[in-house]
Design an enzyme around this catalytic site. Structure first.
Site, PDB file in Angstrom:
ATOM      1  N   GLY A  56     -15.336  -1.588  -4.719  1.00 54.24           N
ATOM      2  CA  GLY A  56     -15.759  -0.570  -3.665  1.00 54.24           C
ATOM      3  C   GLY A  56     -17.070  -0.299  -3.559  1.00 54.24           C
ATOM      4  N   SER A  57     -17.382  -0.547  -2.141  1.00 59.90           N
ATOM      5  CA  SER A  57     -19.146  -0.196  -2.126  1.00 59.90           C
ATOM      6  C   SER A  57     -19.248   1.375  -2.324  1.00 59.90           C
ATOM      7  CB  SER A  57     -19.548  -0.598  -0.548  1.00 59.90           C
ATOM      8  OG  SER A  57     -19.270  -1.789  -0.300  1.00 59.90           O
ATOM      9  N   HIS A 223     -15.974   7.580  -8.794  1.00 63.75           N
ATOM     10  CA  HIS A 223     -15.024   7.938  -7.443  1.00 63.75           C
ATOM     11  C   HIS A 223     -14.509   9.505  -6.616  1.00 63.75           C
ATOM     12  CE1 HIS A 223     -14.113   4.137  -8.459  1.00 63.75           C
ATOM     13  NE2 HIS A 223     -14.336   3.593  -6.864  1.00 63.75           N
ATOM     14  N   ASP A 413       8.114   7.431  -1.351  1.00 65.94           N
ATOM     15  CA  ASP A 413       7.991   7.814   0.280  1.00 65.94           C
ATOM     16  C   ASP A 413       8.809   6.728   1.230  1.00 65.94           C
ATOM     17  OD1 ASP A 413       7.020   5.401  -0.367  1.00 65.94           O
ATOM     18  OD2 ASP A 413       4.985   5.555  -0.652  1.00 65.94           O
ATOM     19  N   ASP A 572      16.021   3.215 -10.206  1.00 65.80           N
ATOM     20  CA  ASP A 572      14.764   3.268  -9.303  1.00 65.80           C
ATOM     21  C   ASP A 572      14.664   1.939  -8.439  1.00 65.80           C
ATOM     22  OD1 ASP A 572      10.828   2.691  -9.050  1.00 65.80           O
ATOM     23  OD2 ASP A 572      12.127   1.321  -9.674  1.00 65.80           O
TER      24      ASP A 572
END
Length: 590
Positions: A56-57, A223, A413, A572
């Protein structure tokens, strides 16, 4: 926290920051579409192993600022604090660097980076490029117990590893030597960070979570992730805690490195982005003083500066690398490689005058490596069998979508079933398309399916399927004998074995963790043992059923409460969907 910025558009900020590197280092070029910084080709240069990193930047000068002679050959950037995509990384590895001597792909150990850089690794291997993968993990701020299967995070100490392996590659080291050295250095490296505050990303709302004015976050990640604890402490007290976490090898939860009398260490003090040089220098002095007084360690190298940041993070990290024998001979010890010239703006060595004099023109000729699906094989399978068997499995997945969605709505989700169905429908449409012109080449067929999966299935499950299928294609190609080779059950079993081993490099999931692996591994193992697809599918079904009684240790189900409502009742979702696919495959031959 500092919330005022000169840029309000984070995407524009990332593009301009990357482009600036071609201004400050004329040996570099930039692909703005894929956010790749890479070394311009040198026709007179000798071939070497390529070193590729990225992430990531927001961590500047890492990782793009470390591209240059003696360090990285290319870096691929994501948006701020987000991994680049596998396609960005694939292009960087296959099209923008000289990969003929092999490639070491070496990101930091974060889930998104591991999966996406891992997927690109398998695509490169499938295309015939010698490729090794290693995820740097040096953070001692989170103990082994809390880190669990994911392991340590990668923070600033990893810059030392990148420098050392970059120098070895420049010296002509082989891919194996470079890969082994990365592992050796990581085994002798530990880091801890600390910060006074979280950071604010330009263009985003101000976060609600802040560090209280009189507290310090010990072990904060790059992060904004929390560390081991918050504390009220003076700088000497804070440094004492950080060094204890790094060097107390009697603590079984943090015994990452050991130290004995006579051991040599390299000390790296890294600015997380927001400290003044004056304050960072004072921190360096305190760390050096305590190492000498409390541990009798006098570092043989002390590096201080801004190497890997968290935007303008108001903190620092301390890294210690124990200098050990590389086994590579004179001139290739850890210190030799650390001291070697590196022409990268993110490293302390300046860009040499001759580099400016040899500045290349603006046009860069991009080498196009053939994609895996463009490289035929001799592993043969009747297209009608592909359509019949695979089509049956895909239809089973599509039919199972309501159940998978219902299960995932309870323990996840709710998007697992839709994602599986979307991918299955896309592959089925490909199989039924007369224009697809599917040949009897099993490797090419799998590679074409991989492309469809990558473009239609997202999220973690999509990345896992894509990595597995890329590795499956490579496993099939490895059995190409140069003449027509039927894709027998034995051939598929060997390819699946390779795929499973490859997948294990990028996800810590194992049978018993309540994931799709609980269906996948039994299928692969039973097929290897019996060469019987029906028995293998039954093993996958049994594995899926067993997940009903498991407590989740990976995935979103870890965070979902109310286990008493579904343990013993709900399998699952990923394992169930995969077992239905295998049942569909087996139905055509039973």
């Amino acid at each position: 926290m500092q919330t005022k910025h000169f840029f309000s558009d984070p995407s524009h900020l990332v593009q301009t920051a990357l482009h600036s590197l071609t201004v400050t280092n004329p040996s570099l070029a930039f692909d703005p579409e894929h956010k790749i910084i890479f070394r311009r080709p040198n026709p007179q240069g000798k071939r070497k192993v390529a070193i590729v990193s990225g992430g990531g930047s927001g961590h500047e000068p890492a990782f793009a600022g470390l591209v240059g002679k003696g360090l990285l050959d290319a870096s691929i950037a994501g948006t701020i604090f987000a991994s680049p995509s596998a396609e960005q990384i694939r292009k960087g590895v296959m099209d923008y660097i000289d990969n003929e001597e092999g490639v070491l792909i070496i990101p930091m150990n974060y889930t998104g980076d591991v999966l996406n850089f891992g997927m690109a690794t398998e695509k490169a291997r499938a295309a015939g490029i010698q490729t090794e993968f290693f995820a740097v993990n040096d953070d001692a701020g989170v103990g082994k117990k809390k880190g669990g299967k994911v392991g340590r995070r990668g923070i600033a100490g990893g810059i030392l590893i990148l420098k050392i392996v970059g120098a070895l590659a420049e010296e002509g080291g082989s891919l194996k030597q470079v890969f082994d050295l990365a592992q050796l250095a990581n085994e002798n490296l530990a880091s801890v960070g600390a910060s006074l505050e979280h950071v604010h990303i330009p263009g985003r709302p101000i976060p609600e979570d802040t560090v209280p004015h009189d507290e310090i976050e010990v072990g904060m990640g790059i992060h904004n992730e929390p560390g081991s604890h918050r504390t009220k402490a003076t700088l000497p007290e804070l440094v004492k805690t950080m060094l204890f976490q790094i060097l107390d090898h009697n603590d079984p939860d943090r015994a990452f490195i050991t130290h004995n009398a006579g051991d040599e260490f390299v000390l790296l003090i890294n600015n997380l982005g927001g400290l003044s040089t004056l304050e960072l220098s004072g921190i360096t002095d305190e760390v050096h003083r305590q190492l000498d007084n409390d541990y009798q360690i006098r570092p043989c190298r002390v590096l201080q500066g801004t190497f890997l940041t968290s935007l303008n993070g108001l903190g620092f990290s301390v890294s210690l690398l124990k200098v050990v024998d590389t086994g590579l001979g004179n001139g290739k010890g850890m210190l030799d490689l650390l001291d070697a010239d590196a022409q990268a703006v993110g490293w302390s060595a300046p860009i040499k005058r001759e580099t400016w004099n040899e500045r290349a023109g603006s046009h860069v000729e991009i080498k196009k490596t053939k994609l895996a699906e463009e490289q035929p094989s001799n592993v043969k399978l009747d297209p009608s069998i592909i359509k019949k068997v695979l089509g049956s499995g895909l239809k089973s997945v599509i039919a199972a979508e309501p159940d998978v969605t219902r299960y995932d709505s309870i323990v996840g989700d709710g998007d697992c079933g839709v994602g599986l169905k979307r991918g299955a429908e896309a592959v089925l449409a490909f199989l039924n398309d007369p224009k697809a012109n599917i040949k009897d080449d099993a490797v090419t067929a799998v590679n074409r399916i991989v492309t469809i999966v990558e473009n239609t299935m997202d999220g973690t499950s999509g990345a896992i399927y894509a990595i597995f299928l890329n590795a499956l294609a490579h496993g099939l190609r490895a059995q190409d004998k140069g003449t027509a080779t039927p894709a027998t059950a034995q051939v598929w079993a060997e390819a699946l074995k390779y795929s499973r081993e490859a997948l294990a490099k990028y996800t810590p999931a194992q049978p018993g963790d309540r994931t799709m692996i609980d269906a996948l591994v039994p299928f692969c193992e039973r097929l290897t043992e019996t060469k019987d697809l029906g028995k293998a599918a039954k093993a996958a079904e049994d594995g899926s059923e067993a997940t009903k009684y498991m407590h989740a240790s990976l995935g979103r189900a870890v965070y979902v409460g109310g286990e008493e409502e579904w343990v013993g009742k709900i399998p699952d979702p990923g394992a169930y969907g995969l077992s239905e696919f295998f049942k569909g495959l087996a139905a055509t031959v039973i």
